[in-house]
Structures are given as C-alpha cells and as structure tokens.
Design a protein around this motif. Structure first.
Motif, PDB file in Angstrom:
ATOM      1  N   ARG A   5       9.190  -5.822   4.333  1.00 24.96           N
ATOM      2  CA  ARG A   5       8.461  -6.543   4.254  1.00 24.96           C
ATOM      3  C   ARG A   5       8.237  -7.930   3.240  1.00 24.96           C
ATOM      4  O   ARG A   5       8.682  -7.361   1.655  1.00 24.96           O
ATOM      5  CB  ARG A   5       6.867  -6.550   4.048  1.00 24.96           C
ATOM      6  CG  ARG A   5       5.633  -7.444   4.312  1.00 24.96           C
ATOM      7  CD  ARG A   5       4.482  -6.928   4.634  1.00 24.96           C
ATOM      8  NE  ARG A   5       3.812  -5.883   4.035  1.00 24.96           N
ATOM      9  CZ  ARG A   5       3.306  -6.390   2.549  1.00 24.96           C
ATOM     10  NH1 ARG A   5       2.798  -8.034   2.710  1.00 24.96           N
ATOM     11  NH2 ARG A   5       2.708  -5.823   1.898  1.00 24.96           N
ATOM     12  N   LEU A   6       8.712  -8.816   3.558  1.00 22.20           N
ATOM     13  CA  LEU A   6       9.070  -9.884   2.852  1.00 22.20           C
ATOM     14  C   LEU A   6       7.317 -10.887   3.023  1.00 22.20           C
ATOM     15  O   LEU A   6       6.962 -11.195   3.994  1.00 22.20           O
ATOM     16  CB  LEU A   6       9.754 -11.169   3.236  1.00 22.20           C
ATOM     17  CG  LEU A   6      11.593 -10.945   2.945  1.00 22.20           C
ATOM     18  CD1 LEU A   6      12.083  -9.543   3.791  1.00 22.20           C
ATOM     19  CD2 LEU A   6      12.584 -12.432   3.255  1.00 22.20           C
ATOM     20  N   SER A   7       6.693 -11.030   1.742  1.00 25.05           N
ATOM     21  CA  SER A   7       5.531 -11.603   0.956  1.00 25.05           C
ATOM     22  C   SER A   7       5.708 -13.074   1.513  1.00 25.05           C
ATOM     23  O   SER A   7       6.897 -13.227   1.551  1.00 25.05           O
ATOM     24  CB  SER A   7       5.611 -11.011  -0.359  1.00 25.05           C
ATOM     25  OG  SER A   7       5.879 -12.221  -1.177  1.00 25.05           O
ATOM     26  N   ARG A   8       4.905 -13.742   1.778  1.00 22.87           N
ATOM     27  CA  ARG A   8       4.909 -15.301   2.475  1.00 22.87           C
ATOM     28  C   ARG A   8       5.435 -15.778   1.005  1.00 22.87           C
ATOM     29  O   ARG A   8       6.321 -16.993   1.818  1.00 22.87           O
ATOM     30  CB  ARG A   8       3.571 -14.983   2.177  1.00 22.87           C
ATOM     31  CG  ARG A   8       3.227 -17.522   2.990  1.00 22.87           C
ATOM     32  CD  ARG A   8       2.179 -17.939   3.089  1.00 22.87           C
ATOM     33  NE  ARG A   8       1.067 -17.037   3.740  1.00 22.87           N
ATOM     34  CZ  ARG A   8       0.748 -17.773   5.236  1.00 22.87           C
ATOM     35  NH1 ARG A   8       1.854 -18.379   5.167  1.00 22.87           N
ATOM     36  NH2 ARG A   8       0.195 -16.534   5.810  1.00 22.87           N
ATOM     37  N   HIS A  71       4.721   3.503  -1.548  1.00 30.70           N
ATOM     38  CA  HIS A  71       4.621   4.660  -0.820  1.00 30.70           C
ATOM     39  C   HIS A  71       5.152   4.333   0.597  1.00 30.70           C
ATOM     40  O   HIS A  71       6.103   5.589   0.742  1.00 30.70           O
ATOM     41  CB  HIS A  71       2.715   5.784  -0.482  1.00 30.70           C
ATOM     42  CG  HIS A  71       2.691   6.421   0.294  1.00 30.70           C
ATOM     43  ND1 HIS A  71       4.044   7.353  -0.313  1.00 30.70           N
ATOM     44  CD2 HIS A  71       2.389   6.820   1.418  1.00 30.70           C
ATOM     45  CE1 HIS A  71       3.855   8.587   0.059  1.00 30.70           C
ATOM     46  NE2 HIS A  71       2.978   8.610   1.658  1.00 30.70           N
ATOM     47  N   ASN A  72       4.490   3.476   1.883  1.00 28.75           N
ATOM     48  CA  ASN A  72       5.455   3.481   2.975  1.00 28.75           C
ATOM     49  C   ASN A  72       5.946   2.344   3.413  1.00 28.75           C
ATOM     50  O   ASN A  72       6.033   2.261   4.799  1.00 28.75           O
ATOM     51  CB  ASN A  72       4.255   3.974   4.139  1.00 28.75           C
ATOM     52  CG  ASN A  72       3.121   2.259   3.454  1.00 28.75           C
ATOM     53  OD1 ASN A  72       2.929   1.708   2.643  1.00 28.75           O
ATOM     54  ND2 ASN A  72       2.278   2.279   5.031  1.00 28.75           N
ATOM     55  N   GLU A  73       6.113   1.409   2.732  1.00 28.89           N
ATOM     56  CA  GLU A  73       7.533   0.415   2.407  1.00 28.89           C
ATOM     57  C   GLU A  73       8.263  -0.735   1.068  1.00 28.89           C
ATOM     58  O   GLU A  73       7.650   0.346   0.045  1.00 28.89           O
ATOM     59  CB  GLU A  73       6.080  -1.167   3.100  1.00 28.89           C
ATOM     60  CG  GLU A  73       5.544  -1.496   2.424  1.00 28.89           C
ATOM     61  CD  GLU A  73       4.654  -2.611   3.130  1.00 28.89           C
ATOM     62  OE1 GLU A  73       4.739  -3.114   4.202  1.00 28.89           O
ATOM     63  OE2 GLU A  73       3.495  -3.235   2.721  1.00 28.89           O
ATOM     64  N   ILE A  74       9.436  -1.166   1.990  1.00 25.56           N
ATOM     65  CA  ILE A  74       8.913  -1.972  -0.272  1.00 25.56           C
ATOM     66  C   ILE A  74       9.282  -3.277   0.712  1.00 25.56           C
ATOM     67  O   ILE A  74       9.673  -4.149   1.434  1.00 25.56           O
ATOM     68  CB  ILE A  74      10.602  -1.551   0.510  1.00 25.56           C
ATOM     69  CG1 ILE A  74      11.127  -0.477   0.026  1.00 25.56           C
ATOM     70  CG2 ILE A  74      10.973  -2.914  -0.982  1.00 25.56           C
ATOM     71  CD1 ILE A  74      12.608  -0.077   0.561  1.00 25.56           C
ATOM     72  N   VAL A  75       8.349  -3.684  -0.167  1.00 24.56           N
ATOM     73  CA  VAL A  75       7.411  -5.444  -0.689  1.00 24.56           C
ATOM     74  C   VAL A  75       8.186  -5.763  -1.382  1.00 24.56           C
ATOM     75  O   VAL A  75       8.580  -6.277  -2.532  1.00 24.56           O
ATOM     76  CB  VAL A  75       6.515  -5.373  -0.597  1.00 24.56           C
ATOM     77  CG1 VAL A  75       5.301  -6.949  -1.176  1.00 24.56           C
ATOM     78  CG2 VAL A  75       5.442  -4.294  -0.239  1.00 24.56           C
ATOM     79  N   VAL A  76       8.864  -7.489  -0.731  1.00 24.44           N
ATOM     80  CA  VAL A  76       9.745  -8.786  -1.370  1.00 24.44           C
ATOM     81  C   VAL A  76       8.523  -9.288  -1.846  1.00 24.44           C
ATOM     82  O   VAL A  76       8.225  -9.584  -1.242  1.00 24.44           O
ATOM     83  CB  VAL A  76      10.749  -8.467  -0.396  1.00 24.44           C
ATOM     84  CG1 VAL A  76      11.776  -9.927  -1.269  1.00 24.44           C
ATOM     85  CG2 VAL A  76      11.650  -7.907   0.436  1.00 24.44           C
TER      86      VAL A  76
END
Length: 84
Positions: A5-8, A71-76
């Motif tokens: 997921r890409l942050s804003r 835990h459940n995703e990779i955050v950019v």
C-alpha cells in the motif's frame, strides 16, 4: 507476498519524482534492500529509462521506496528516484 500500500505521501512523491506505482512495487519485490531509519527498509531497483528528466537525458532511473513492513501489509512511506 504481503499486499503493498502506497501512503498518500508516497503517491505524491511518485508524481513529483517521476516514478510509477508499478516501478515502486517492482523495486520492493525485486530490488535490493538496506536498513533505513525508524526500523524501515530502503529498496533500490534500477530501471532502463533512456529518456529526458528535467531537460537532461538519462539511461537509468533508480526507484528507491522506503517501506515499513507491517503484520499484514507493506506500507510505502516515501519514494526517491535517482537518474544516471
């Protein structure tokens, strides 16, 4: 692999720095990794470019997202680009 997921902020930096979401995902999945501040990772991936960026011609674009693995995703968190 976990969803990405890409942050804003990361989305805004992609636009400003000339990267695409596809390149960011490729950098995370295929690029090298190195430790970054605050328990994050910096991923690096070189893409063929052969184009103009800010009026100069470059052969390679390096896409370098900073990620936080949850835990459940990779955050950019943010995205850097380097042209050479």
């Amino acid at each position: 692999m976990k969803p990405i997921r890409l942050s804003r902020h990361a989305q805004e930096q992609c636009l400003e720095r000339g990267a695409t979401a596809t390149e960011v995902i490729q950098a995370i999945r295929e690029g090298g990794r190195e430790p970054a501040k605050n328990d994050r990772m910096l991923c690096r991936f070189n893409c063929p470019f052969n184009g103009l960026w800010q009026g100069k011609h470059y052969a390679i674009k390096q896409v370098a997202p900073v990620i936080k693995e949850e835990h459940n995703e990779i955050v950019v968190i943010t995205v850097y680009t380097f042209f050479f």
